[in-house]
Design a protein around this motif. Structure first.
Motif, mmCIF file in Angstrom:
data_model
loop_
_atom_site.group_PDB
_atom_site.id
_atom_site.type_symbol
_atom_site.label_atom_id
_atom_site.label_comp_id
_atom_site.label_asym_id
_atom_site.label_seq_id
_atom_site.Cartn_x
_atom_site.Cartn_y
_atom_site.Cartn_z
ATOM 1 N N ILE A 303 0.803 -1.543 0.032
ATOM 2 C CA ILE A 303 -0.156 0.616 -0.045
ATOM 3 C C ILE A 303 0.742 1.452 -0.056
ATOM 4 O O ILE A 303 0.716 2.393 -0.824
ATOM 5 N N VAL A 304 1.624 1.313 0.801
ATOM 6 C CA VAL A 304 3.312 2.261 0.870
ATOM 7 C C VAL A 304 3.300 2.807 -0.949
ATOM 8 O O VAL A 304 3.718 3.804 -0.804
ATOM 9 N N ILE A 314 -3.317 7.142 1.720
ATOM 10 C CA ILE A 314 -3.440 6.310 1.757
ATOM 11 C C ILE A 314 -5.532 5.876 1.581
ATOM 12 O O ILE A 314 -5.995 4.865 1.122
ATOM 13 N N LEU A 315 -6.267 6.558 2.406
ATOM 14 C CA LEU A 315 -7.412 6.706 2.641
ATOM 15 C C LEU A 315 -8.222 6.931 1.100
ATOM 16 O O LEU A 315 -9.599 6.932 1.048
ATOM 17 N N LYS A 316 -7.610 7.252 0.116
ATOM 18 C CA LYS A 316 -7.541 7.685 -1.106
ATOM 19 C C LYS A 316 -7.985 7.186 -2.273
ATOM 20 O O LYS A 316 -8.177 6.903 -3.034
ATOM 21 N N TYR A 338 -11.782 0.161 0.398
ATOM 22 C CA TYR A 338 -11.600 0.676 1.321
ATOM 23 C C TYR A 338 -10.967 0.522 3.200
ATOM 24 O O TYR A 338 -10.537 0.146 3.578
ATOM 25 N N ASN A 339 -11.460 -1.081 3.310
ATOM 26 C CA ASN A 339 -11.160 -2.535 3.826
ATOM 27 C C ASN A 339 -9.728 -1.848 4.456
ATOM 28 O O ASN A 339 -9.103 -2.045 4.964
ATOM 29 N N VAL A 340 -9.122 -2.097 2.988
ATOM 30 C CA VAL A 340 -7.411 -2.063 3.511
ATOM 31 C C VAL A 340 -7.252 -0.796 3.653
ATOM 32 O O VAL A 340 -6.283 -1.010 4.404
ATOM 33 N N PHE A 345 -3.811 2.093 7.394
ATOM 34 C CA PHE A 345 -4.056 3.737 8.174
ATOM 35 C C PHE A 345 -3.606 3.701 9.633
ATOM 36 O O PHE A 345 -2.699 3.915 10.238
ATOM 37 N N ASN A 346 -4.883 2.525 10.164
ATOM 38 C CA ASN A 346 -4.506 2.557 11.641
ATOM 39 C C ASN A 346 -3.730 1.599 12.450
ATOM 40 O O ASN A 346 -2.802 2.145 13.484
#
Length: 661
Positions: A303-304, A314-316, A338-340, A345-346
């Motif tokens: 994801i990074v 991340i959230l976009k 969204y779930n990933v 993010f958390n």
């Protein structure tokens, strides 16, 4: 006593499927971005055994044919485990080298008495311990007159041809992608020749050969000569070569990267361990070549990478982003982008803490450090007398401010990293002090001043310092470390100078770690019984000292673990990195944010080490000073978190937890 535990650190679990494909089809899928056949081994020992098997088989094949087996051999550190294994097979299994012809791959020039000779190393590590016929050993002469070099190189090439050419080349790779001593800019058609070494090559060679006054040039087999061999093995081990291996194996042929010319050869093998393979696509970004066995770290890494590729937080990230960039598997696993996104993010959010020692009276469920006990006893191990403030000066200061009992243990004196002008400056002060307040009556000071002044005036490049001068240089660094500790409100009673014996050779080359080194560390740990330990995690440290110091700490912890020490059961160990590199974000487990004021205080701590500013011998090729490198690294970490959509800070120091093996 286990003194090599740092080599067993594996931050990311890599599925064997990525580096041990079960069949040719799977291998072709995994390696489709690799332009040189590359074998990845779990350990150095496994890789060395494989290469030794193949070299031994070729030697024995030639013996049965009644022919010579011709080897061209380098002498870098990557080859030393192979030499050890071949010598063992000769002594224990009767492997004979009587039909082997050896050509030395390169030699320094000009060689004079006291210079390091690559042939001397090759002879010591390998040739003298086997039954190779000395008449069949050929080396480049690094002491010939300059006007004879061209003819000497021509005859060297001719001699290779008289033996029918080279059967096998065994070599490593330099930090700039050198093969042999062929510098960037070398041509594919280059023969054996004289070449000027650049600063990076000289620095690496000085570390590999332990020689302070290396000659400026080398006579090396050219790229064309190497490529004319029937078989080539390129060996390297460890994460410090991971970046250059990726470029040589996966990028296009380019004369700025001589190792890339190996792509033109039809029988070459790159043999590396997992650490050296860590930047290859199939290891670092396996989703680009195959289906993945996903875990939390690999998901975070993916994801990074995707955020960086698309310049999005991340959230976009959207389902389309995942599908178009090889990450559709994650959508199948988690249902939606969204779930990933929320998960990662958390995960990253929970690495950030302003309380590196734990926050008292607070819920520590999602914090990197536990709240209790409070206050904690903390030991920060600093390989050199400035690594504490360079690497974690902000965290160090915050631990003190938050009420913890902080000890700093300086593992080596750092005396070889002090310039002679610093000694002269301090001796002028001591002599002036003697003249002013004792009317010059202290003859010991007067005599020592004259003696040191005379020695430094006559000192030539490469001369070793006297023990008195090394002691003075060590005192200079001690004084700077004490000043920095005082600036950070650490009592001098908690400032420990361990002076580990392995370091005290007076030369760049150090002794191997010993039980005496470990015992010193062990005594401090038993005295303090810390709840937190901070230790250098620079496993690719260009000078090697950091890794040895870390091994000494890990060995001491291992001894205490085996002894069932109660204090260790309530202790966490955090690894930091220094001025050279930062942890990859997928591995960061604690990120301590720094405000602009805290970053400025960290800079001032580093500046207390005045002998390590502009004139320090080991600043390297990077023209930035240590405080500049440190700030750029800390700001870079904060910027990465910011671009991922997390909180925006001035700077961040990052840590990875070490769990005793």
């Amino acid at each position: 006593m286990r003194t090599n535990l740092s080599s067993q650190i594996s931050l990311n679990h890599v599925s064997p499927r990525y580096y041990k494909p079960e069949n040719a089809v799977e291998r072709s899928v995994l390696t489709r971005l690799e332009k040189i056949p590359t074998d990845i081994f779990e350990t150095i020992e496994e890789g060395v055994r494989r290469i030794a098997d193949e070299v031994a088989a070729k030697i024995q094949e030639r013996q049965r044919e009644g022919k010579f087996c011709t080897l061209a051999i380098g002498t870098g550190t990557s080859l030393r485990p192979l030499f050890t294994e071949l010598v063992r097979r000769h002594k224990d299994e009767g492997l004979s080298f009587r039909n082997v012809v050896v050509f030395n791959l390169y030699e320094f020039y000009p060689l004079t008495e006291g210079n390091g000779s690559t042939f001397g190393q090759l002879n010591s590590l390998f040739l003298s311990q086997t039954d190779i016929d000395r008449q069949n050993v050929f080396t480049i002469d690094g002491s010939i007159p300059q006007n004879a070099i061209s003819e000497h190189c021509r005859l060297y090439e001719q001699r290779i041809q008289t033996f029918g050419g080279i059967d096998i080349v065994l070599m490593g790779i330099g930090r700039e992608g050198n093969i042999g001593m062929n510098e960037p800019g070398s041509h594919a058609s280059s023969p054996t020749r004289l070449i000027l070494l650049d600063a990076t090559s000289r620095s690496e060679a000085a570390r590999n050969w332990g020689v302070d006054n290396l000659p400026p040039c080398s006579i090396t087999m050219g790229v064309q000569t190497i490529l004319s061999a029937r078989k080539i093995y390129l060996l390297t081990w460890g994460e410090d070569k991971a970046d250059i291996i990726q470029k040589a194996v996966e990028e296009n042929v380019n004369d700025t990267l001589p190792a890339s010319f190996l792509q033109l050869h039809n029988n070459v093998n790159v043999c590396i361990d997992l650490a050296a393979a860590s930047h290859l696509t199939r290891i670092q970004r396996p989703w680009l070549v195959t289906s993945c066995e996903w875990n939390d770290k690999l998901i975070r890494s993916a994801i990074v990478w995707l955020c960086t590729l698309l310049n999005k937080p991340i959230l976009k990230l959207t389902n389309k982003d995942y599908n178009e960039n090889g990450l559709s598997e994650l959508l199948a696993l988690y249902g939606s982008a969204y779930n990933v996104n929320i998960k990662v993010f958390n995960d990253l959010q929970h690495t950030i803490t302003g309380w590196p020692g734990g926050k008292p009276n607070a819920d520590d469920t999602y914090r990197p450090e536990r709240a209790k006990p409070f206050p904690k006893r903390v030991v920060v191990f600093s390989p050199h007398p400035d690594d504490d403030v360079i690497s974690m000066g902000g965290t160090l200061r915050r631990l003190v401010q938050q009420g913890h009992e902080v000890h700093v243990a300086y593992e080596t004196s750092g005396n070889i990293a002090v310039g002679d002008e610093e000694v002269t400056r301090f001796m002028h002060f001591i002599n002036g002090f003697n003249q002013l307040f004792d009317n010059g009556q202290n003859e010991t000071i007067c005599n020592k001043y004259a003696e040191i002044k005379q020695f430094l005036a006559a000192k030539k490049e490469g001369d070793m310092d006297t023990r008195d001068i090394l002691t003075i240089k060590g005192l200079i660094r001690r004084g700077e470390a004490r000043t920095a500790c005082t600036f950070n409100n650490i009592p001098l009673s908690r400032c420990h100078f361990l002076d580990l014996p392995f370091y005290e050779t007076g030369k760049i080359e150090k002794n191997p770690i010993s039980e005496a080194d470990v015992e010193i560390v062990l005594n401090l740990l038993r005295e303090v019984k810390p709840h937190q330990i901070y230790v250098a995690g620079d496993l690719a440290d260009p000078h090697g000292t950091h890794r040895v110091c870390t091994d000494a700490v890990f060995a001491a912890i291992d001894e205490e673990k085996n002894a069932g020490a109660e204090w260790l059961k309530d202790c966490r160990i955090w690894m930091y990195r220094g001025a050279w590199a930062e942890w990859e974000i997928e591995n960061i487990e604690m990120a301590v944010p720094l405000s602009p004021e805290e970053l400025r205080a960290k800079r001032n701590s580093i500046l207390k080490h005045q002998s390590q500013m502009e004139s320090a011998p080991f600043l390297g090729n990077d023209e930035r000073l240590f405080w500049q490198r440190s700030e750029d690294r800390n700001r870079g970490t904060a910027t990465l978190y910011d671009h991922l959509g997390l909180a925006s800070y001035e700077a961040m120091e990052a840590f990875v937890e070490y769990k005793p093996i």
